[in-house]
Each structure stands twice: as structure tokens, then as C-alpha cells.
Design an enzyme around this catalytic site. Sequence first.
Site, PDB file in Angstrom:
ATOM      1  N   CYS A 191      64.558  68.920  18.563  1.00  0.00           N
ATOM      2  CA  CYS A 191      64.788  67.870  19.541  1.00  0.00           C
ATOM      3  C   CYS A 191      63.467  67.414  20.189  1.00  0.00           C
ATOM      4  O   CYS A 191      62.804  68.184  20.855  1.00  0.00           O
ATOM      5  CB  CYS A 191      65.718  68.492  20.600  1.00  0.00           C
ATOM      6  SG  CYS A 191      66.361  67.385  21.782  1.00  0.00           S
TER       7      CYS A 191
ATOM      8  N   SER B  32      76.510  66.269  25.617  1.00  0.00           N
ATOM      9  CA  SER B  32      75.975  67.618  25.787  1.00  0.00           C
ATOM     10  C   SER B  32      75.133  67.680  27.051  1.00  0.00           C
ATOM     11  O   SER B  32      74.283  66.823  27.282  1.00  0.00           O
ATOM     12  CB  SER B  32      75.108  67.960  24.569  1.00  0.00           C
ATOM     13  OG  SER B  32      74.475  69.202  24.742  1.00  0.00           O
TER      14      SER B  32
ATOM     15  N   GLU C 205      63.999  58.975  19.618  1.00  0.00           N
ATOM     16  CA  GLU C 205      64.468  59.358  18.286  1.00  0.00           C
ATOM     17  C   GLU C 205      65.975  59.561  18.242  1.00  0.00           C
ATOM     18  O   GLU C 205      66.613  59.902  19.240  1.00  0.00           O
ATOM     19  CB  GLU C 205      63.717  60.598  17.791  1.00  0.00           C
ATOM     20  CG  GLU C 205      63.790  61.801  18.686  1.00  0.00           C
ATOM     21  CD  GLU C 205      62.938  62.956  18.134  1.00  0.00           C
ATOM     22  OE1 GLU C 205      61.735  62.974  18.436  1.00  0.00           O
ATOM     23  OE2 GLU C 205      63.481  63.822  17.430  1.00  0.00           O
TER      24      GLU C 205
ATOM     25  N   ASN D 213      64.915  76.312  17.059  1.00  0.00           N
ATOM     26  CA  ASN D 213      63.965  75.608  16.206  1.00  0.00           C
ATOM     27  C   ASN D 213      62.594  75.780  16.855  1.00  0.00           C
ATOM     28  O   ASN D 213      62.356  75.251  17.934  1.00  0.00           O
ATOM     29  CB  ASN D 213      64.392  74.130  16.201  1.00  0.00           C
ATOM     30  CG  ASN D 213      63.940  73.437  14.965  1.00  0.00           C
ATOM     31  OD1 ASN D 213      62.887  73.758  14.411  1.00  0.00           O
ATOM     32  ND2 ASN D 213      64.711  72.473  14.543  1.00  0.00           N
TER      33      ASN D 213
ATOM     34  N   SER E 244      75.197  73.454  27.218  1.00  0.00           N
ATOM     35  CA  SER E 244      74.107  74.281  26.691  1.00  0.00           C
ATOM     36  C   SER E 244      74.058  75.547  27.525  1.00  0.00           C
ATOM     37  O   SER E 244      73.616  75.533  28.668  1.00  0.00           O
ATOM     38  CB  SER E 244      72.793  73.514  26.781  1.00  0.00           C
ATOM     39  OG  SER E 244      72.889  72.370  25.978  1.00  0.00           O
ATOM     40  N   LEU E 245      74.554  76.622  26.939  1.00  0.00           N
ATOM     41  CA  LEU E 245      74.704  77.871  27.685  1.00  0.00           C
ATOM     42  C   LEU E 245      73.469  78.766  27.486  1.00  0.00           C
ATOM     43  O   LEU E 245      72.782  79.103  28.432  1.00  0.00           O
ATOM     44  CB  LEU E 245      75.988  78.570  27.201  1.00  0.00           C
ATOM     45  CG  LEU E 245      76.474  79.782  27.951  1.00  0.00           C
ATOM     46  CD1 LEU E 245      76.735  79.473  29.410  1.00  0.00           C
ATOM     47  CD2 LEU E 245      77.753  80.331  27.292  1.00  0.00           C
TER      48      LEU E 245
HETATM   49  N1  SAH Z   1      70.074  67.767  27.741  1.00  0.00           N
HETATM   50  C1  SAH Z   1      71.255  68.008  26.987  1.00  0.00           C
HETATM   51  C2  SAH Z   1      71.268  67.366  25.621  1.00  0.00           C
HETATM   52  C3  SAH Z   1      70.023  67.369  24.796  1.00  0.00           C
HETATM   53  S1  SAH Z   1      69.508  68.823  23.990  1.00  0.00           S
HETATM   54  C4  SAH Z   1      71.539  69.491  26.895  1.00  0.00           C
HETATM   55  O1  SAH Z   1      70.768  70.265  27.432  1.00  0.00           O
HETATM   56  O2  SAH Z   1      72.570  69.865  26.354  1.00  0.00           O
HETATM   57  C5  SAH Z   1      70.714  69.182  22.750  1.00  0.00           C
HETATM   58  C6  SAH Z   1      70.832  70.657  22.452  1.00  0.00           C
HETATM   59  O3  SAH Z   1      69.712  71.130  21.705  1.00  0.00           O
HETATM   60  C7  SAH Z   1      70.898  71.520  23.690  1.00  0.00           C
HETATM   61  O4  SAH Z   1      71.845  72.538  23.526  1.00  0.00           O
HETATM   62  C8  SAH Z   1      69.501  72.080  23.751  1.00  0.00           C
HETATM   63  O5  SAH Z   1      69.453  73.232  24.549  1.00  0.00           O
HETATM   64  C9  SAH Z   1      69.222  72.309  22.293  1.00  0.00           C
HETATM   65  N2  SAH Z   1      67.804  72.458  21.927  1.00  0.00           N
HETATM   66  C10 SAH Z   1      66.740  71.822  22.423  1.00  0.00           C
HETATM   67  N3  SAH Z   1      65.613  72.230  21.819  1.00  0.00           N
HETATM   68  C11 SAH Z   1      65.984  73.141  20.909  1.00  0.00           C
HETATM   69  C12 SAH Z   1      65.265  73.931  19.972  1.00  0.00           C
HETATM   70  N4  SAH Z   1      63.952  73.879  19.872  1.00  0.00           N
HETATM   71  N5  SAH Z   1      65.990  74.767  19.190  1.00  0.00           N
HETATM   72  C13 SAH Z   1      67.337  74.833  19.289  1.00  0.00           C
HETATM   73  N6  SAH Z   1      68.054  74.115  20.156  1.00  0.00           N
HETATM   74  C14 SAH Z   1      67.392  73.290  20.965  1.00  0.00           C
END
Ligand code: SAH
Length: 355
Positions: free
Chosen positions: A343, A201, A102, A300, A224-225
Site C-alpha cells: 500500500c 476499511s 494509486e 508486505n 484493521s486490527l
Molecule cells: N486506512 C485504512 C485503509 C487503507 S490500508 C485502514 O487502515 O484499514 C488497507 C489495509 O492494508 C489495512 O489493513 C492496512 O493496515 C494494511 N496494510 C498497510 N500496509 C501494509 C503492509 N505493508 N503490509 C500488509 N498490510 C498492510
Amino acid sequence: MSKDLIKAPNGKTDIKSLTLSELTECVKEMGEPKFRAGQLYDWMHKKHAAGYDDMSNISKSLKEKCLENFEYTSLKVVEVLESKVDETKKFLFGLSDGNIIESVYMKYKFGVSVCISSQVGCRMGCRFCASTLDGVVRNLLPSEMLDQIYSISRYTGQKISRVVVMGSGEPLDNYDNLLRFIDLLTNEDGLNLGQRNLTVSTCGIVPNILKLADKNLSINLALSLHASNNDKRKELMPIANKYSLDEVLSACRTYFEKTGRQLTFEYSLVSGVNDTDADAKELSELLSGFNCVVNLIPVNPIKERSYQPTDRTGALAFKNKLEKSRINVTIRREMGRDINGACGQLRRRHLEETN
Ligand code: SAH
């Protein structure tokens, strides 16, 4: 074709993942004049042709040679969800081996931004994320990352001005293909996207952040912290067991020093888990002195987990506390509220419905 060239899932050379110089070698091997490579490359990467049929100045015999020697990546639009609130569109694409990925199209004042996936699934295991629930299926090829952008541009008729690698998958777990993708995307012979308009990211794979820092690129890094200490981060993100916060932040600092690009820290607010006053205080201390922006994203919720988002008031309060410590903060604008899916959720829903 040379054995070393990048291959599609069916074992054929993946023509859309080749650099212009690799393609030129192939074209010469096929007994064709060199300039044909430039024409093919232009059709693929500037004109975003869906296949050889679109290529009006390429001879039938060269098209046949290409069909025989190469695989041509062209993603199939499986489904498009269009928001009625704003112009956000979520795309489900089919790959040549039947896998589904997606991508998201978002329209802002400054232009169009596309969020792409880097893998089918993900193996990082972040607790709140839908993309990782069934692990990783495979890495995406450079051509499959590119074609998410090309297909969206073709479908919407819009020029893409920003790309974020923030969809499903961990881009730094698919490092070589990511770098080739960046090269092809930012190359002047192709879409020619400015490196500054590309953001990658990562959940924080330290050695690869450092490798990327050494590449002399000016792409943006988002980390992603999601937590301000190791214990909490480990609860949310298994990768934190491998690399400590100190190590990750030190790699980010190196990235900033080498590239001069401001860092983004993504922080998904999970009610009662990482959104307390103490969390805000600890986060402020952790990031003091960093040239960064913190992007707060109320989590989310996914049905497989019980995590709930911090409400609007709580998110604003958290933002205020960080701002008092002079940290730049944004709360991620919710795009396509009515077609929302965290995501990887859209793909999961599709797989559940079709299996
Ligand atoms: N693997 C990479 C990029 C993909 S995820 C990463 O970890 O950064 C993109 C962003 O969305 C990341 O910050 C991830 O932690 C966040 N993310 C994933 N699922 C989420 C959710 N259900 N709610 C909020 N943020 C989410």
C-alpha cells in the site's frame, strides 16, 4: 455557481461530485432546461466520459458554460503495471493539482474488484505502511474516488463488480467525501453498484464507525486490527492510543447490529511481533462470539522499516489455531505477485524517481 457546492483544488465547483439534484439546480441557474442535467449526469456517471468532448448529445454552448463554471475531474493514467502471473493491474493516476495516487484492478472468478485510495498520503502513522510515511497531503474528492473506478473501467473495458476502499488513506478521516462518494457510486442514476459490493476499511476511528452505522447502509466494514491487545496494537498503530480495543470492537459490534453485515478483521502477520501461539490464542478469545471473518495478510515489507512477513507455514498454523476456535479465516490471496508493492509503495517509488 452556489458558494456551498463542493469545490475542486482550483476553487471551481467540482461537477462530478455533485448529486443529480444539485446539478439540476446548476443547470437551471445557467438558463438551460432541467433535462440537460440528467444527460450530463448520465455521461459522467453511467458512460464514464473522459470529458465534455465525448458528450455527443450536449450542445456546444452548454459545454462552454460547463467549462466556464465547473472543474471536470478526469484522472490521468501515469503508469500501469500489469502482472504476468494473473490479470492484476496497478494504476498510478495523476490528479488535476499534480498529486499522484494509486489504485488496483483485480480479476476474480466472480468478476472484477477495484481497490481505491481515499486520500493523498495518510496521517494515521501505522508503522508497517508506506502510505503514511510522509503524512497526508489532502483528502480526495468524491469525484476523485469515483474516477479511479471509472478510469479503470474505461481502460480495461470491464464492468466493475466490487469496490474496496483499502488503498492509501484513511476513509473515515475523509468522512463527508466518503459518504458522498458512496451515494454517487451506489445511486441508480450512476454506476449503481450494490452497497453489499462495497467495503470500507478503517484503522478504527470510533466516532465515525458509529456515525456510519447510523446511516442505514449495507456496505461492508473491514477493521484493521493487527494485534490482540492494546499494548501491541499501540506499537503498530498510533490510532490505538486514542481508542482502546474495547472501544473499537464495541463500535464494530454496533455496526454489525445496525447493518447486519458480517465484519472483516484484517490482521497483517508480522514475524515475531504478532504471530505467536499466544497471539493466536488471545485473538481467538477477543473475537469469540463475533460474526466475522479474519483476513490474514503476511505483512508486505517496506524498505523504511524492518518488519518481516510470517512465512507460509506460520500463516497456515496461525489460521489453524483460529479455526479451532471456530473463527472464519482467510489468508489474503496474493494478487499480482510480480508487481507487488505494499500500500502506497508504488506512489513513493514514482515520487522518488521524478524528484
Ligand atoms: N486506512 C485504512 C485503509 C487503507 S490500508 C485502514 O487502515 O484499514 C488497507 C489495509 O492494508 C489495512 O489493513 C492496512 O493496515 C494494511 N496494510 C498497510 N500496509 C501494509 C503492509 N505493508 N503490509 C500488509 N498490510 C498492510
